[in-house]
Design a protein around this motif. Structure first.
Motif, short mmCIF file in Angstrom:
data_model
loop_
_atom_site.label_atom_id
_atom_site.label_comp_id
_atom_site.label_asym_id
_atom_site.label_seq_id
_atom_site.Cartn_x
_atom_site.Cartn_y
_atom_site.Cartn_z
N VAL A 53 26.65 39.98 69.44
CA VAL A 53 27.37 39.96 68.16
C VAL A 53 26.56 40.63 67.06
CG1 VAL A 53 28.65 37.87 68.77
CG2 VAL A 53 26.42 37.67 67.60
N ASP A 54 27.28 40.96 65.98
CA ASP A 54 26.63 41.51 64.80
C ASP A 54 26.33 40.38 63.81
OD1 ASP A 54 29.01 40.87 63.47
OD2 ASP A 54 29.73 42.95 63.43
N GLU A 55 25.96 40.74 62.59
CA GLU A 55 25.57 39.72 61.61
C GLU A 55 26.73 38.82 61.20
OE1 GLU A 55 26.67 43.53 59.48
OE2 GLU A 55 25.42 42.96 61.21
N ASN A 56 27.97 39.23 61.48
CA ASN A 56 29.14 38.40 61.19
C ASN A 56 29.60 37.61 62.41
OD1 ASN A 56 29.50 39.18 58.42
ND2 ASN A 56 30.27 41.16 59.16
N LEU A 57 28.81 37.63 63.47
CA LEU A 57 29.10 36.97 64.74
C LEU A 57 30.34 37.55 65.41
CD1 LEU A 57 28.21 33.23 63.96
CD2 LEU A 57 26.74 35.08 64.77
N ILE A 58 30.59 38.83 65.15
CA ILE A 58 31.66 39.58 65.79
C ILE A 58 31.07 40.41 66.92
CG2 ILE A 58 33.32 41.47 65.49
CD1 ILE A 58 34.32 38.91 64.28
N PRO A 59 31.66 40.37 68.13
CA PRO A 59 31.12 41.18 69.23
C PRO A 59 31.04 42.66 68.86
CG PRO A 59 32.70 39.60 70.08
CD PRO A 59 32.78 39.51 68.57
N THR A 60 29.96 43.28 69.29
CA THR A 60 29.76 44.71 69.02
C THR A 60 30.63 45.58 69.90
OG1 THR A 60 27.99 44.89 70.66
CG2 THR A 60 27.36 44.26 68.39
N GLY A 61 31.17 45.00 70.97
CA GLY A 61 31.94 45.76 71.95
C GLY A 61 31.19 45.98 73.25
N ALA A 62 29.88 45.75 73.21
CA ALA A 62 29.05 45.93 74.40
C ALA A 62 29.12 44.69 75.29
CB ALA A 62 27.60 46.18 74.00
N LEU A 63 28.84 44.91 76.56
CA LEU A 63 28.60 43.82 77.50
C LEU A 63 27.14 43.92 77.91
CD1 LEU A 63 31.75 44.03 79.85
CD2 LEU A 63 31.51 42.83 77.66
N SER A 64 26.33 43.00 77.45
CA SER A 64 24.88 43.08 77.67
C SER A 64 24.45 42.17 78.81
CB SER A 64 24.12 42.69 76.40
OG SER A 64 24.32 43.66 75.40
N ASP B 191 25.79 30.75 70.25
CA ASP B 191 27.19 30.74 69.81
C ASP B 191 27.80 32.04 70.31
OD1 ASP B 191 29.60 30.12 68.69
OD2 ASP B 191 28.96 30.27 66.61
N HIS B 192 27.87 32.16 71.63
CA HIS B 192 28.18 33.45 72.26
C HIS B 192 29.20 33.31 73.38
CE1 HIS B 192 24.28 34.22 70.32
NE2 HIS B 192 24.63 35.49 70.32
N ASN B 193 29.95 34.39 73.54
CA ASN B 193 30.91 34.49 74.63
C ASN B 193 30.22 35.06 75.86
OD1 ASN B 193 33.63 34.91 75.94
ND2 ASN B 193 32.97 37.04 75.73
N TYR B 194 30.32 34.34 76.97
CA TYR B 194 29.77 34.80 78.24
C TYR B 194 30.89 35.38 79.10
CZ TYR B 194 25.12 32.90 77.46
OH TYR B 194 23.86 32.67 76.96
N VAL B 195 30.58 36.52 79.72
CA VAL B 195 31.54 37.22 80.58
C VAL B 195 31.40 36.63 81.98
CG1 VAL B 195 32.28 39.46 81.47
CG2 VAL B 195 31.26 39.29 79.17
N LEU B 196 32.37 35.85 82.38
CA LEU B 196 32.24 35.10 83.63
C LEU B 196 32.30 36.01 84.84
CD1 LEU B 196 34.44 32.01 82.76
CD2 LEU B 196 31.95 32.10 82.94
N ARG C 1 36.82 34.38 66.79
CA ARG C 1 36.85 35.19 65.58
C ARG C 1 37.63 36.50 65.75
NH1 ARG C 1 31.85 32.66 66.11
NH2 ARG C 1 31.24 31.45 64.28
N ILE C 2 38.32 36.87 64.66
CA ILE C 2 38.95 38.18 64.54
C ILE C 2 38.35 38.85 63.31
CG2 ILE C 2 41.10 39.43 64.13
CD1 ILE C 2 42.58 37.24 65.63
#
Length: 356
Positions: free
Chosen positions: A208-219, A252-257, A84-85
């Motif tokens: 992600v936020d409610e639009n499934l856009i990353p918030t910018g954080a790495l949790s 439905d998430h991106n994992y930081v490898l 997503r963009i």
């Protein structure tokens, strides 16, 4: 050939370009069926612990099937920008580019007519290797630059499907390519995947936020249902009362490898999946910084499998090696910018096996 697939059902012409069906096969009998429409894997047959072959990817029996609602991105190469963009916009050197908003307000997987919806030139290198190529013209789906793309698939005798991506541009642009097979190691259409065991080599993910856009954080995954550092079933925590699961209806998430190259090609071990009943396993290796884990939350049973069964909710999982979602709008994320004179390269390896 697959008993459910007639090659003639994939011979057609789309906007003047010819489509066809192509098959790779290795010494172990693994067979992979491709169409050059979207570079899609139509079927992938692997053995279980008893040697029985089963098709483990979701797909359609005919080319026309991929135009029906719900077949989405089955088996396709995704571009120009996977995932997503936000707001369908990004800027380069002060110029704002506007893309289709085809996922709520987001641009998803390249737009209305991404790489999954075009015909590629196909070159059968040999019985175990095929290469697809195409130039995406400047302005296609709003993206700048003539982007020349080559994707090579090699099915090795060690039961690896190796995917090599290359791209060059004549104008500064962004690019993020991935493969989008929907896997069910029990066999496509054989129920949900919640009993599959999965391990993901990541200490962090991008919430992600409610639009499934990353918030910018790495949790951190520690102490949350997002933790797959130790193997567990997909379904173990999927219905927990946890904000990120609520937003996406599951994973439905991106994992930081974690960066720990595991072989001479400097690829990182990303994930491992085991299906206990059949004994089938799949491992993923990549040079990408992230992997999107999707648990089939939006599937609803409206699409029939190649065997005639329904593709039920959570009837498949996806493991998409990638750069992070919305990277063009997040300066802290790894860059997806490609300049003229540079070459984009990406590698993804899916290794198939059985429990020993």
């Amino acid at each position: 050939m697959s008993k459910n697939i007639n090659p003639s059902s994939f011979k057609s012409e789309i906007e003047g370009d010819s489509t066809d069906l192509f098959v790779l096969e290795n010494k172990a009998g693994i067979k992979i069926y491709f169409t050059n429409y979207g570079q899609r894997i139509v079927a992938l047959h692997t053995p279980d612990k008893n040697g029985n072959m089963e098709d483990i990817v979701l797909g359609c029996n005919t080319l026309e099937g991929y135009g029906k609602p719900g077949t989405g991105y089955f088996g396709a190469t995704i571009g120009r920008y996977a995932n997503r963009i936000a707001a369908g916009k990004f800027s380069l050197d002060g110029v704002t580019y506007t893309l289709a908003q085809n996922n709520g307000t987001n641009n998803l997987h390249g737009g209305n007519k991404g790489f999954d919806s075009v015909v590629w030139d196909a070159d059968m290198v040999n019985d175990q290797e095929i290469q697809f190529s195409r130039t995406s013209p400047d302005g296609e789906e709003g993206f700048p630059g003539n982007l020349t793309v080559k994707v090579r698939y090699a099915l090795t005798d060690s039961n690896e499907l190796q995917i090599f991506y290359e791209a060059t541009t004549d104008k500064k642009t962004i690019v993020n390519l991935t493969h989008h097979s929907f896997f069910n190691l029990k066999g496509e259409g054989n129920g949900n995947i919640e009993s599959h065991l999965i391990e993901i080599n990541a200490d962090h993910y991008t919430p992600v936020d409610e639009n499934l856009i990353p918030t910018g954080a790495l949790s951190s995954v520690v102490g949350t249902p997002m933790d797959f550092r130790v193997q567990k079933s997909i379904g173990q925590d999927i219905n927990e009362n946890f904000n990120q699961l609520d937003l996406a209806g599951g994973y439905d998430h991106n994992y930081v490898l974690n960066s720990n190259p595991t072989n001479t090609d400097s690829l990182t071990f990303a994930a491992r999946v085991i299906e206990p009943e059949s004994g089938r396993t799949m491992e993923v290796y990549t040079n990408e910084p992230g992997i999107q884990f999707y648990s089939g939350n939006f599937m609803d049973g409206s699409v029939q499998s190649k065997n005639g069964n329904a593709y039920v909710k959570r009837g498949a999982f996806c493991l998409e090696t990638q750069h992070f979602p919305n990277s063009p709008n997040q300066d802290s994320f790894p860059s997806t910018v490609l300049n003229p004179g540079e070459k984009y390269t990406s590698v993804c390896v899916y290794k198939f096996g059985i429990v020993e």
